[in-house]
Design a protein around this motif. Sequence first.
Motif, PDB file in Angstrom:
ATOM      1  N   TYR A  74       0.837  -1.201   0.000  1.00  0.00           N
ATOM      2  CA  TYR A  74       0.000   0.000   0.000  1.00  0.00           C
ATOM      3  C   TYR A  74       0.876   1.257   0.000  1.00  0.00           C
ATOM      4  CZ  TYR A  74      -3.367   3.476   1.749  1.00  0.00           C
ATOM      5  OH  TYR A  74      -4.145   4.595   1.913  1.00  0.00           O
ATOM      6  N   GLY A  75       1.895   1.270   0.824  1.00  0.00           N
ATOM      7  CA  GLY A  75       2.803   2.419   0.869  1.00  0.00           C
ATOM      8  C   GLY A  75       3.499   2.642  -0.460  1.00  0.00           C
ATOM      9  N   PHE A  76       3.913   1.552  -1.097  1.00  0.00           N
ATOM     10  CA  PHE A  76       4.550   1.657  -2.403  1.00  0.00           C
ATOM     11  C   PHE A  76       3.591   2.249  -3.432  1.00  0.00           C
ATOM     12  CE2 PHE A  76       5.166  -0.456  -6.569  1.00  0.00           C
ATOM     13  CZ  PHE A  76       6.401   0.099  -6.905  1.00  0.00           C
ATOM     14  N   GLY A  77       2.337   1.826  -3.375  1.00  0.00           N
ATOM     15  CA  GLY A  77       1.337   2.348  -4.306  1.00  0.00           C
ATOM     16  C   GLY A  77       1.076   3.828  -4.106  1.00  0.00           C
ATOM     17  N   ILE A  78       1.032   4.256  -2.842  1.00  0.00           N
ATOM     18  CA  ILE A  78       0.824   5.679  -2.555  1.00  0.00           C
ATOM     19  C   ILE A  78       1.986   6.507  -3.098  1.00  0.00           C
ATOM     20  CG2 ILE A  78       0.697   7.392  -0.700  1.00  0.00           C
ATOM     21  CD1 ILE A  78      -1.901   5.915  -1.114  1.00  0.00           C
ATOM     22  N   VAL A  79       3.195   5.995  -2.937  1.00  0.00           N
ATOM     23  CA  VAL A  79       4.373   6.700  -3.475  1.00  0.00           C
ATOM     24  C   VAL A  79       4.244   6.868  -4.985  1.00  0.00           C
ATOM     25  CG1 VAL A  79       6.858   6.546  -3.855  1.00  0.00           C
ATOM     26  CG2 VAL A  79       5.910   5.995  -1.606  1.00  0.00           C
ATOM     27  N   LEU A  80       3.788   5.828  -5.678  1.00  0.00           N
ATOM     28  CA  LEU A  80       3.600   5.917  -7.125  1.00  0.00           C
ATOM     29  C   LEU A  80       2.546   6.959  -7.485  1.00  0.00           C
ATOM     30  CD1 LEU A  80       3.690   2.208  -8.409  1.00  0.00           C
ATOM     31  CD2 LEU A  80       5.419   3.995  -8.710  1.00  0.00           C
ATOM     32  N   LEU A  81       1.436   6.992  -6.735  1.00  0.00           N
ATOM     33  CA  LEU A  81       0.375   7.955  -7.019  1.00  0.00           C
ATOM     34  C   LEU A  81       0.848   9.389  -6.789  1.00  0.00           C
ATOM     35  CD1 LEU A  81      -2.810   6.220  -5.532  1.00  0.00           C
ATOM     36  CD2 LEU A  81      -2.102   6.372  -7.921  1.00  0.00           C
ATOM     37  N   ILE A  82       1.704   9.574  -5.807  1.00  0.00           N
ATOM     38  CA  ILE A  82       2.257  10.909  -5.558  1.00  0.00           C
ATOM     39  C   ILE A  82       3.281  11.258  -6.631  1.00  0.00           C
ATOM     40  CG2 ILE A  82       3.630  12.316  -3.963  1.00  0.00           C
ATOM     41  CD1 ILE A  82       2.398  10.718  -1.670  1.00  0.00           C
ATOM     42  N   LEU A  83       4.112  10.277  -6.965  1.00  0.00           N
ATOM     43  CA  LEU A  83       5.187  10.509  -7.935  1.00  0.00           C
ATOM     44  C   LEU A  83       4.641  10.876  -9.313  1.00  0.00           C
ATOM     45  CD1 LEU A  83       8.290  10.377  -8.272  1.00  0.00           C
ATOM     46  CD2 LEU A  83       8.001   7.992  -8.988  1.00  0.00           C
ATOM     47  N   VAL A  84       3.512  10.284  -9.696  1.00  0.00           N
ATOM     48  CA  VAL A  84       2.972  10.513 -11.029  1.00  0.00           C
ATOM     49  C   VAL A  84       2.519  11.959 -11.214  1.00  0.00           C
ATOM     50  CG1 VAL A  84       0.536   9.979 -10.594  1.00  0.00           C
ATOM     51  CG2 VAL A  84       1.555   9.400 -12.801  1.00  0.00           C
ATOM     52  N   ASN A  85       2.234  12.662 -10.105  1.00  0.00           N
ATOM     53  CA  ASN A  85       1.861  14.072 -10.202  1.00  0.00           C
ATOM     54  C   ASN A  85       3.046  14.946 -10.610  1.00  0.00           C
ATOM     55  OD1 ASN A  85      -0.995  14.130  -9.365  1.00  0.00           O
ATOM     56  ND2 ASN A  85      -0.211  13.365  -7.419  1.00  0.00           N
ATOM     57  N   PHE A  86       4.261  14.429 -10.450  1.00  0.00           N
ATOM     58  CA  PHE A  86       5.452  15.206 -10.778  1.00  0.00           C
ATOM     59  C   PHE A  86       6.066  14.787 -12.115  1.00  0.00           C
ATOM     60  CE2 PHE A  86       5.080  15.236  -6.162  1.00  0.00           C
ATOM     61  CZ  PHE A  86       5.179  16.593  -5.881  1.00  0.00           C
ATOM     62  N   ILE A  87       5.984  13.484 -12.428  1.00  0.00           N
ATOM     63  CA  ILE A  87       6.637  13.005 -13.653  1.00  0.00           C
ATOM     64  C   ILE A  87       5.650  12.400 -14.634  1.00  0.00           C
ATOM     65  CG2 ILE A  87       8.767  12.532 -12.385  1.00  0.00           C
ATOM     66  CD1 ILE A  87       8.048   9.555 -12.517  1.00  0.00           C
ATOM     67  N   GLY A  88       4.363  12.427 -14.293  1.00  0.00           N
ATOM     68  CA  GLY A  88       3.375  11.783 -15.138  1.00  0.00           C
ATOM     69  C   GLY A  88       3.040  12.578 -16.378  1.00  0.00           C
ATOM     70  N   GLY A  89       2.549  11.855 -17.380  1.00  0.00           N
ATOM     71  CA  GLY A  89       2.090  12.473 -18.616  1.00  0.00           C
ATOM     72  C   GLY A  89       0.578  12.467 -18.672  1.00  0.00           C
ATOM     73  N   THR A  90       0.011  13.243 -19.604  1.00  0.00           N
ATOM     74  CA  THR A  90      -1.430  13.389 -19.726  1.00  0.00           C
ATOM     75  C   THR A  90      -1.938  12.660 -20.958  1.00  0.00           C
ATOM     76  OG1 THR A  90      -1.368  15.547 -18.631  1.00  0.00           O
ATOM     77  CG2 THR A  90      -3.329  15.036 -19.928  1.00  0.00           C
ATOM     78  N   ILE A  91      -2.971  11.814 -20.742  1.00  0.00           N
ATOM     79  CA  ILE A  91      -3.653  11.133 -21.838  1.00  0.00           C
ATOM     80  C   ILE A  91      -5.148  11.276 -21.615  1.00  0.00           C
ATOM     81  CG2 ILE A  91      -4.069   8.936 -23.013  1.00  0.00           C
ATOM     82  CD1 ILE A  91      -1.313   8.027 -22.250  1.00  0.00           C
ATOM     83  N   ASN A  92      -5.859  11.847 -22.572  1.00  0.00           N
ATOM     84  CA  ASN A  92      -7.302  12.045 -22.467  1.00  0.00           C
ATOM     85  C   ASN A  92      -7.684  12.793 -21.193  1.00  0.00           C
ATOM     86  OD1 ASN A  92      -7.629  10.658 -24.864  1.00  0.00           O
ATOM     87  ND2 ASN A  92      -7.964   8.688 -23.858  1.00  0.00           N
ATOM     88  N   ASN A  93      -6.982  13.867 -20.899  1.00  0.00           N
ATOM     89  CA  ASN A  93      -7.252  14.771 -19.769  1.00  0.00           C
ATOM     90  C   ASN A  93      -6.874  14.196 -18.413  1.00  0.00           C
ATOM     91  OD1 ASN A  93      -8.433  16.957 -21.316  1.00  0.00           O
ATOM     92  ND2 ASN A  93     -10.278  15.686 -21.547  1.00  0.00           N
ATOM     93  N   ALA A  94      -6.370  12.961 -18.361  1.00  0.00           N
ATOM     94  CA  ALA A  94      -5.972  12.351 -17.096  1.00  0.00           C
ATOM     95  C   ALA A  94      -4.452  12.419 -16.962  1.00  0.00           C
ATOM     96  CB  ALA A  94      -6.446  10.900 -17.016  1.00  0.00           C
ATOM     97  N   ASN A  95      -3.988  13.103 -15.922  1.00  0.00           N
ATOM     98  CA  ASN A  95      -2.549  13.244 -15.696  1.00  0.00           C
ATOM     99  C   ASN A  95      -2.075  12.142 -14.758  1.00  0.00           C
ATOM    100  OD1 ASN A  95       0.044  14.320 -15.633  1.00  0.00           O
ATOM    101  ND2 ASN A  95      -0.413  15.594 -13.867  1.00  0.00           N
ATOM    102  N   GLY A  96      -2.118  10.905 -15.233  1.00  0.00           N
ATOM    103  CA  GLY A  96      -1.805   9.786 -14.355  1.00  0.00           C
ATOM    104  C   GLY A  96      -0.978   8.706 -15.002  1.00  0.00           C
ATOM    105  N   TRP A  97      -0.180   9.067 -15.993  1.00  0.00           N
ATOM    106  CA  TRP A  97       0.574   8.068 -16.735  1.00  0.00           C
ATOM    107  C   TRP A  97       2.068   8.265 -16.566  1.00  0.00           C
ATOM    108  CZ3 TRP A  97      -2.042   4.302 -19.576  1.00  0.00           C
ATOM    109  CH2 TRP A  97      -3.414   4.504 -19.696  1.00  0.00           C
ATOM    110  N   ILE A  98       2.778   7.183 -16.293  1.00  0.00           N
ATOM    111  CA  ILE A  98       4.239   7.201 -16.243  1.00  0.00           C
ATOM    112  C   ILE A  98       4.750   6.590 -17.539  1.00  0.00           C
ATOM    113  CG2 ILE A  98       6.295   6.328 -15.079  1.00  0.00           C
ATOM    114  CD1 ILE A  98       4.776   6.368 -12.480  1.00  0.00           C
ATOM    115  N   LYS A  99       5.480   7.374 -18.292  1.00  0.00           N
ATOM    116  CA  LYS A  99       5.974   6.925 -19.589  1.00  0.00           C
ATOM    117  C   LYS A  99       7.205   6.060 -19.414  1.00  0.00           C
ATOM    118  CE  LYS A  99       7.114   8.680 -24.188  1.00  0.00           C
ATOM    119  NZ  LYS A  99       7.308   9.902 -25.023  1.00  0.00           N
TER     120      LYS A  99
END
Length: 406
Positions: A74-99
């Motif tokens: 769970y902690g690892f998943g939360i880190v990913l969700l936080i990290l994607v806000n800084f390095i994530g890309g946008t697809i179809n208006n959702a900024n939640g993708w790690i390239k």
Amino acid sequence: MLRMLKKMDGVILFVLLLLMVMSVFTVYSAIQSDPKLGNHHIKTLQFYGIGFVALIGIGLVNYKLYIQYAFYIYGFGIVLLILVNFIGGTINNANGWIKINDYLSFQPAELFKMILILFLAHVLVKRKNSTLHFWKDIVPIGLWTFVPFALVMIQNDLGNALGYIVILVAVLWIGNIKLSHALIALAIVGVTFFGFVKAYTSYHDEIFTFLEKANREHWAERIDPWLVPDKATSKASWHTKNAGLAIGSGGITGKGYMQGTSVQSGRVPYTYSDSIFVVIAEEFGFVGGSVLLLMYFILIHRMVLIALQCRDRAGPVVIVGIIGMLLYQVFENIGAFLGLMPLTGITLPFISYGGTSLLINMACIGLVMSIKLYGQEDEDELLMGEQRPTLLERLWSMVKKEKTTA
């Protein structure tokens, strides 16, 4: 290992093979109107190959091990969700993708659905079938769910965020929640829903202006065709209107494979992913849609049987969470094109093109297979809430046993 493979549910594996065939051929038909998507059906087949490997690999590992370390996962998943806000890309208006590279992207919000199921099972099995108390149990569990919900909402991904709520409700339902608490929650949800509908229809212009200023006007564009179609712009209603016409034109038996006029002309967007049910309905009609729903029914029915046969508490909780997740995705995806739900961009499980979604769904079925293999065992120290000995402690115990025997 071969003996364990033979114990896996053959019906579920057969249904997944049928869904794979349907997915590959439907994606191939959907991409004919766009030359840029010429290899998506091949990628779908590749993702399925990886998915079956993941299913078997996860299924051969005792699911209790996943639950034991669910807090760290769970902690690892939360880190990913936080990290994607800084390095994530946008697809179809959702900024939640790690390239990952030029061809592959990864969506942590999809992965967290499986993580949340394991974590909630980890929390609930410690209760040892005791009735859940509001302040002691339900509120903390709700807060654990609200954290990823808020993070995914920040990423502008309403569909997956609502999926977390559905998983929470499903897990609480099997987690021995009080009837009074369930009825109160149902009343609150009902009042909130009808209050939202009344407020949205009464103050539509003000709400639209607010969302526009907050750069969330696409939310209104998805809700308007559902609640206030007369106020929806032509851009907002284009997707669902054309999708509805395509589904209706399919009739009973459909227009034939790769003969769907709306699909092949490109009038319906994203037919290879979010709108793939439109392809099935137009080209294979009511019969094709019914066959797809029948396969979903068989898949879920087998999962229910495995949950009923499980002898510990964790297995049924995990399976009910997975069932809730899949039912939400099916109902939301198909319902959006039938006017029953707003369009949120949720993929159709095992059918839509999308590597992350498919792999997570296959991994979840791997958990179900693990429960079938190991769920017949008596509850061990993990599920009894006791501390399991470490690997070194086990080795030392074996050495002492050998010395005693000698």
